[in-house]
Design a protein around this motif. Structure first.
Motif, PDB file in Angstrom:
ATOM      1  N   ASN A 299     -27.798 -14.995  11.201  1.00 17.29           N
ATOM      2  CA  ASN A 299     -26.468 -15.140  11.794  1.00 17.29           C
ATOM      3  C   ASN A 299     -26.540 -15.294  13.309  1.00 17.29           C
ATOM      4  N   GLU A 300     -27.410 -14.499  13.937  1.00 18.39           N
ATOM      5  CA  GLU A 300     -27.562 -14.576  15.389  1.00 18.39           C
ATOM      6  C   GLU A 300     -28.109 -15.940  15.810  1.00 18.39           C
ATOM      7  N   PHE A 301     -29.083 -16.434  15.051  1.00 14.67           N
ATOM      8  CA  PHE A 301     -29.691 -17.718  15.385  1.00 14.67           C
ATOM      9  C   PHE A 301     -28.688 -18.863  15.208  1.00 14.67           C
ATOM     10  N   ILE A 302     -27.916 -18.805  14.146  1.00 13.33           N
ATOM     11  CA  ILE A 302     -26.896 -19.834  13.928  1.00 13.33           C
ATOM     12  C   ILE A 302     -25.900 -19.839  15.087  1.00 13.33           C
ATOM     13  N   ARG A 303     -25.504 -18.652  15.518  1.00 10.88           N
ATOM     14  CA  ARG A 303     -24.521 -18.531  16.598  1.00 10.88           C
ATOM     15  C   ARG A 303     -25.095 -19.021  17.933  1.00 10.88           C
ATOM     16  N   ASN A 304     -26.322 -18.642  18.251  1.00 10.11           N
ATOM     17  CA  ASN A 304     -26.892 -18.946  19.562  1.00 10.11           C
ATOM     18  C   ASN A 304     -27.539 -20.320  19.648  1.00 10.11           C
ATOM     19  N   PHE A 305     -28.005 -20.841  18.529  1.00  8.83           N
ATOM     20  CA  PHE A 305     -28.712 -22.128  18.568  1.00  8.83           C
ATOM     21  C   PHE A 305     -27.876 -23.263  17.991  1.00  8.83           C
ATOM     22  N   TYR A 306     -27.501 -23.144  16.728  1.00 12.38           N
ATOM     23  CA  TYR A 306     -26.814 -24.265  16.076  1.00 12.38           C
ATOM     24  C   TYR A 306     -25.418 -24.476  16.653  1.00 12.38           C
ATOM     25  N   ARG A 307     -24.644 -23.415  16.803  1.00 14.79           N
ATOM     26  CA  ARG A 307     -23.276 -23.585  17.307  1.00 14.79           C
ATOM     27  C   ARG A 307     -23.250 -24.016  18.768  1.00 14.79           C
ATOM     28  N   SER A 308     -24.124 -23.444  19.580  1.00 14.48           N
ATOM     29  CA  SER A 308     -24.079 -23.700  21.017  1.00 14.48           C
ATOM     30  C   SER A 308     -24.893 -24.916  21.453  1.00 14.48           C
ATOM     31  N   GLU A 309     -25.903 -25.331  20.668  1.00 16.35           N
ATOM     32  CA  GLU A 309     -26.779 -26.418  21.103  1.00 16.35           C
ATOM     33  C   GLU A 309     -26.731 -27.637  20.180  1.00 16.35           C
ATOM     34  N   ILE A 310     -26.816 -27.440  18.891  1.00 18.83           N
ATOM     35  CA  ILE A 310     -26.935 -28.562  17.959  1.00 18.83           C
ATOM     36  C   ILE A 310     -25.570 -29.118  17.573  1.00 18.83           C
ATOM     37  N   TRP A 311     -24.716 -28.296  17.021  1.00 15.84           N
ATOM     38  CA  TRP A 311     -23.444 -28.792  16.513  1.00 15.84           C
ATOM     39  C   TRP A 311     -22.500 -29.256  17.614  1.00 15.84           C
ATOM     40  N   VAL A 312     -22.621 -28.659  18.812  1.00 13.08           N
ATOM     41  CA  VAL A 312     -21.729 -29.043  19.894  1.00 13.08           C
ATOM     42  C   VAL A 312     -21.950 -30.493  20.311  1.00 13.08           C
TER      43      VAL A 312
END
Length: 313
Positions: A299-312
């Motif tokens: 959950n932390e990785f999804i929040r810090n990496f995917y949401r903030s870097e990839i999906w944005v």
């Protein structure tokens, strides 16, 4: 130290097939690459374009004695270093690279080159081509350098050499793989490349190139509908085999250690596979950096990496 290989250039040639996980989309693209059609493969960074090219090249080399189709792999990663006074510097550099790799491949396969074929490329022995390419690739040090490329043959002469050598040696066709091609070029260089790509075609030649989506400049002379097959490398996350394919890819490299981790945290592993969208490099880097597959870490990785870097993006 990571247990994963994130880039194709970090994998030894004799390990390609060991790491390869074949799915319908990979097989379709590989078969297109090996066909007599020009192919442009579009895919995002890390999607596996280079690796699929290497698999196609390896299969052609493996079956060469049977099929007589000769692969030639060319990378253009040094294009940004070219800054000479030659107004056609980039096109001449590409021609020199194509000729050098073609002659080198002929030599490795022990193919005979007749006097007629030699006459078409006179003054272009391996050492002189290497010297010319080196001059272009070091021209950034002195952009006013006068590089004499007058001895380079025309593209039609190179095609004539290929036809002659193929007929004399029983070669069915040459298949060129242009990796690190258009996506590392400036827009004007991209247009020159696709002009060459379009024109470099005969019954004895087919070409493949890898590009990024949305940033490729094909120019006015290149029409995808007429000049090449357009293939897109995008894995379907709704496919029934998607999760199994992603798991197989990880186990090919991670072995027993990752087999145990996945079995203990299968749902979290699947969640990360979906988050990666089927991009092998992103997925492997995710697993390498997450330090475990517990729910809190995922959950932390999804929040810090995917949401903030990839999906944005």
């Amino acid at each position: 130290m990571s247990s994963f290989k994130f880039r194709t250039e970090g994998i030894r040639k004799d390990k390609y097939f060991e790491y390869f996980v074949e799915t319908p989309i990979e097989r379709e693209i590989i078969n297109d690459f090996k066909s007599d059609s020009h192919v442009v493969l579009e895919g995002s960074r890390g999607s596996g374009k280079s690796f699929i090219m290497k698999i196609a090249e390896s299969e052609l080399n493996r079956d060469f004695e049977k099929d007589k189709i000769l692969p030639i792999y060319i990378t253009f990663v040094s294009s940004s270093l070219i800054h000479s006074s030659d107004p056609n510097q980039f096109f001449h550099w590409m021609i020199a690279k194509v000729l050098k790799e073609t002659l080198k491949t002929f030599g490795k396969k022990g193919l005979t080159i007749s006097k007629y074929a030699h006459s078409l490329i006179k003054n272009n022995e391996d050492n002189k081509l290497e010297e010319l390419i080196s001059l272009f690739e070091t021209s950034y040090k002195d952009p006013l350098t006068d590089i004499n490329s007058s001895n380079l043959p025309e593209i039609n002469d190179i095609m004539d050499v290929i036809e002659t050598v193929s007929e004399e040696n029983g070669i069915e066709r040459l298949v060129y793989f242009f990796d690190e091609a258009a996506h590392v070029f400036r827009p004007d260089h991209q247009r020159q490349f696709f002009t060459l790509f379009r024109d470099f075609k005969s019954p004895y030649i087919s070409c493949n190139a890898a590009v990024y989506p949305g940033v490729t400049h094909y120019g006015n002379s290149f029409e995808m509908a007429h000049d090449a097959l357009h293939r897109i490398l995008e894995r379907n996350i709704t496919s029934q085999s998607f999760l199994m394919d992603m798991k197989s890819m990880v186990l090919k490299q991670g072995g027993v250690e990752w087999k145990k981790k996945i079995e203990n945290q299968m749902e979290n592993f699947n969640t990360l596979a979906y988050c990666s969208g089927g991009n092998p490099r992103i997925f492997l880097k995710t697993l390498d950096n997450i330090e475990g597959l517990s729910g809190s870490r995922v959950n932390e990785f999804i929040r810090n990496f995917y949401r903030s870097e990839i999906w944005v993006e």
